[in-house]
Write a protein that holds these residues in place. Structure first.
Motif, PDB file in Angstrom:
ATOM      1  N   ASN A   1      -0.082 -38.243-120.795  1.00 18.61           N
ATOM      2  CA  ASN A   1       0.359 -37.033-121.484  1.00 18.61           C
ATOM      3  C   ASN A   1       1.583 -36.404-120.835  1.00 18.61           C
ATOM      4  O   ASN A   1       2.376 -35.740-121.501  1.00 18.61           O
ATOM      5  CB  ASN A   1      -0.785 -36.012-121.507  1.00 18.61           C
ATOM      6  N   ASP A   2       1.740 -36.633-119.541  1.00 17.44           N
ATOM      7  CA  ASP A   2       2.885 -36.061-118.827  1.00 17.44           C
ATOM      8  C   ASP A   2       4.084 -37.008-118.796  1.00 17.44           C
ATOM      9  O   ASP A   2       5.092 -36.715-118.160  1.00 17.44           O
ATOM     10  CB  ASP A   2       2.486 -35.707-117.398  1.00 17.44           C
ATOM     11  N   GLY A   3       3.964 -38.149-119.476  1.00 20.12           N
ATOM     12  CA  GLY A   3       5.055 -39.120-119.507  1.00 20.12           C
ATOM     13  C   GLY A   3       5.040 -40.101-118.358  1.00 20.12           C
ATOM     14  O   GLY A   3       5.840 -41.041-118.331  1.00 20.12           O
ATOM     15  N   ALA A   4       4.141 -39.905-117.392  1.00 21.05           N
ATOM     16  CA  ALA A   4       4.085 -40.788-116.234  1.00 21.05           C
ATOM     17  C   ALA A   4       3.559 -42.164-116.635  1.00 21.05           C
ATOM     18  O   ALA A   4       2.696 -42.293-117.511  1.00 21.05           O
ATOM     19  CB  ALA A   4       3.202 -40.193-115.157  1.00 21.05           C
ATOM     20  N   LEU A   5       4.080 -43.177-115.974  1.00 22.51           N
ATOM     21  CA  LEU A   5       3.658 -44.550-116.256  1.00 22.51           C
ATOM     22  C   LEU A   5       2.205 -44.743-115.871  1.00 22.51           C
ATOM     23  O   LEU A   5       1.780 -44.426-114.763  1.00 22.51           O
ATOM     24  CB  LEU A   5       4.549 -45.523-115.476  1.00 22.51           C
ATOM     25  N   ARG A   6       1.421 -45.297-116.806  1.00 20.64           N
ATOM     26  CA  ARG A   6       0.011 -45.593-116.555  1.00 20.64           C
ATOM     27  C   ARG A   6      -0.243 -47.090-116.398  1.00 20.64           C
ATOM     28  O   ARG A   6      -1.167 -47.500-115.692  1.00 20.64           O
ATOM     29  CB  ARG A   6      -0.857 -45.080-117.709  1.00 20.64           C
TER      30      ARG A   6
ATOM     31  N   MET B   1       0.468 -36.085-124.949  1.00 19.59           N
ATOM     32  CA  MET B   1      -0.041 -37.166-125.801  1.00 19.59           C
ATOM     33  C   MET B   1       0.284 -38.519-125.168  1.00 19.59           C
ATOM     34  O   MET B   1       1.400 -38.754-124.719  1.00 19.59           O
ATOM     35  CB  MET B   1       0.596 -37.087-127.198  1.00 19.59           C
ATOM     36  N   GLU B   2      -0.710 -39.414-125.105  1.00 19.24           N
ATOM     37  CA  GLU B   2      -0.475 -40.751-124.579  1.00 19.24           C
ATOM     38  C   GLU B   2       0.463 -41.505-125.513  1.00 19.24           C
ATOM     39  O   GLU B   2       0.436 -41.322-126.723  1.00 19.24           O
ATOM     40  CB  GLU B   2      -1.793 -41.518-124.445  1.00 19.24           C
ATOM     41  N   GLU B   3       1.292 -42.378-124.934  1.00 20.14           N
ATOM     42  CA  GLU B   3       2.206 -43.151-125.764  1.00 20.14           C
ATOM     43  C   GLU B   3       2.416 -44.538-125.191  1.00 20.14           C
ATOM     44  O   GLU B   3       2.210 -44.784-124.001  1.00 20.14           O
ATOM     45  CB  GLU B   3       3.556 -42.437-125.902  1.00 20.14           C
ATOM     46  N   THR B   4       2.838 -45.423-126.065  1.00 27.96           N
ATOM     47  CA  THR B   4       3.181 -46.797-125.697  1.00 27.96           C
ATOM     48  C   THR B   4       4.629 -47.035-126.067  1.00 27.96           C
ATOM     49  O   THR B   4       5.067 -46.675-127.153  1.00 27.96           O
ATOM     50  CB  THR B   4       2.275 -47.801-126.439  1.00 27.96           C
TER      51      THR B   4
ATOM     52  N   GLY C   1       8.273 -50.345-110.076  1.00 30.81           N
ATOM     53  CA  GLY C   1       7.475 -49.712-109.039  1.00 30.81           C
ATOM     54  C   GLY C   1       6.003 -50.074-109.138  1.00 30.81           C
ATOM     55  O   GLY C   1       5.341 -50.317-108.118  1.00 30.81           O
ATOM     56  N   LEU C   2       5.491 -50.128-110.361  1.00 31.37           N
ATOM     57  CA  LEU C   2       4.085 -50.487-110.564  1.00 31.37           C
ATOM     58  C   LEU C   2       3.823 -51.906-110.083  1.00 31.37           C
ATOM     59  O   LEU C   2       2.876 -52.155-109.330  1.00 31.37           O
ATOM     60  CB  LEU C   2       3.739 -50.343-112.051  1.00 31.37           C
ATOM     61  N   TYR C   3       4.658 -52.832-110.528  1.00 34.63           N
ATOM     62  CA  TYR C   3       4.414 -54.234-110.195  1.00 34.63           C
ATOM     63  C   TYR C   3       4.697 -54.540-108.723  1.00 34.63           C
ATOM     64  O   TYR C   3       3.934 -55.265-108.074  1.00 34.63           O
ATOM     65  CB  TYR C   3       5.267 -55.135-111.086  1.00 34.63           C
ATOM     66  N   GLU C   4       5.766 -54.000-108.183  1.00 36.30           N
ATOM     67  CA  GLU C   4       6.124 -54.339-106.803  1.00 36.30           C
ATOM     68  C   GLU C   4       5.232 -53.657-105.778  1.00 36.30           C
ATOM     69  O   GLU C   4       5.179 -54.082-104.627  1.00 36.30           O
ATOM     70  CB  GLU C   4       7.595 -54.002-106.546  1.00 36.30           C
ATOM     71  N   ALA C   5       4.492 -52.625-106.193  1.00 34.51           N
ATOM     72  CA  ALA C   5       3.573 -51.971-105.265  1.00 34.51           C
ATOM     73  C   ALA C   5       2.404 -52.878-104.902  1.00 34.51           C
ATOM     74  O   ALA C   5       1.811 -52.728-103.827  1.00 34.51           O
ATOM     75  CB  ALA C   5       3.051 -50.670-105.878  1.00 34.51           C
ATOM     76  N   GLU C   6       2.063 -53.811-105.795  1.00 34.01           N
ATOM     77  CA  GLU C   6       0.967 -54.755-105.551  1.00 34.01           C
ATOM     78  C   GLU C   6       1.410 -56.161-105.943  1.00 34.01           C
ATOM     79  O   GLU C   6       0.967 -56.710-106.950  1.00 34.01           O
ATOM     80  CB  GLU C   6      -0.279 -54.370-106.344  1.00 34.01           C
TER      81      GLU C   6
END
Length: 289
Positions: free
Chosen positions: A57-62, A1-4, A19-24
């Motif tokens: 759904n897998d808990g990974a950051l989107r 299940m997607e979550e915020t 990691g998300l922000y520093e990658a770009e």
């Protein structure tokens, strides 16, 4: 299940989203500098930031978003596919949201969904273009650059106040707010360049301390009586040189697309377009008689 997930702590938010922000760092230059300021120079009287991460759904950051009122919600960490989930969550937690800023496709998508859900009309505040420095062309201009110190706060505040009146008339700074902003820039390690001619300050440009290898220049301001001499270009070039000297691999700046003069000036000294961003506001719903 997607979550915020919402965060009360900047460090916890940063740990999840770094990691998300520093990658770009080019795409996320605004958010990276905001997180730096929230972490290293927090304001005791500031409204608490709204810090959000989206997970699959897998808990990974989107994706992730950040809102520091009265500034707009920063959407560079969101993709269009995730807009419906973010809108749904913010409608239930922060229906007072009044503006957004981000890459044009994402901001437009969010604004359309938010407006449909709230009946609040969308208004464009700023059409922006993000530039990155390629090969710097240092203009040959009379004068010299020096790096500001705390003794220059009053001058920087005057320039910052005047800049906000011209470029951000929808959210102008008081002189006191501009002075606080100048002190924060210096406290955060920014290089604030003052261009002088015969000892007279004629322009200024601030380069933020590099974050994830990227430094963003702004504001750049030249008083009207000193314009058309190349001082703003010279100050900007000096700020870019400072940023590179302290380790920036990317030197960035935003321009207002409504100002063709500044767009031309920055391209002449080596800045090249990356992508377009937009700041959008949500006006109160119109009342029907």
């Amino acid at each position: 299940m997607e979550e915020t997930r919402f965060y009360d702590d900047v460090a916890a938010f940063s740990a999840v989203t770094r990691g998300l922000y520093e990658a770009e760092p080019v795409r996320h230059t605004t958010v990276l500098s905001v997180i730096h300021a929230l972490s290293d120079a927090p304001q005791a009287d500031a409204v608490p930031p709204v810090l959000i991460s989206l997970h699959g759904n897998d808990g990974a950051l989107r994706g992730a978003a950040l809102w520091t009122p009265p500034w707009p919600l920063a959407l560079s960490g969101i993709h269009c596919d995730d807009v419906p989930l973010l809108v749904k969550e913010l409608l239930s937690t922060h229906p007072e949201l009044d503006s957004v800023m981000g890459p044009r496709d994402v901001a437009d998508s969010f604004a359309a969904a938010w407006s449909a859900a709230t009946s609040r009309p969308v208004r464009t505040i700023l059409d922006l273009r993000l530039y990155r420095l390629a090969d710097l062309v240092v203009p040959q201009v009379v004068g010299r650059a020096r790096i500001a110190t705390v003794d220059d706060v009053d001058l920087l505040a005057q320039h910052g106040r005047a800049f906000s009146l011209e470029a951000n008339a929808h959210r102008p700074h008081t002189l006191a707010e501009a002075a606080d902003g100048a002190r924060r820039l210096l406290a955060l390690g920014a290089g604030c360049v003052i261009w002088e001619v015969d000892g007279v300050p004629v322009s200024s440009a601030a380069a933020k301390a590099p974050t994830a290898g990227a430094s963003r220049i702004g504001p750049v301001y030249t008083p009207p009586e000193h314009r058309r001499h190349g001082y703003g270009a010279a100050a900007t070039a000096a700020a870019a040189q400072w940023a590179q000297a302290v380790g920036a691999q990317e030197v960035l700046l935003y321009t207002d697309l409504a100002n063709p003069t500044s767009n031309g000036v920055y391209q002449r000294i080596g800045f090249r377009p990356v992508s377009d961003y937009v700041e959008l506001a949500f006006d109160p719903p119109s009342r029907q008689d």
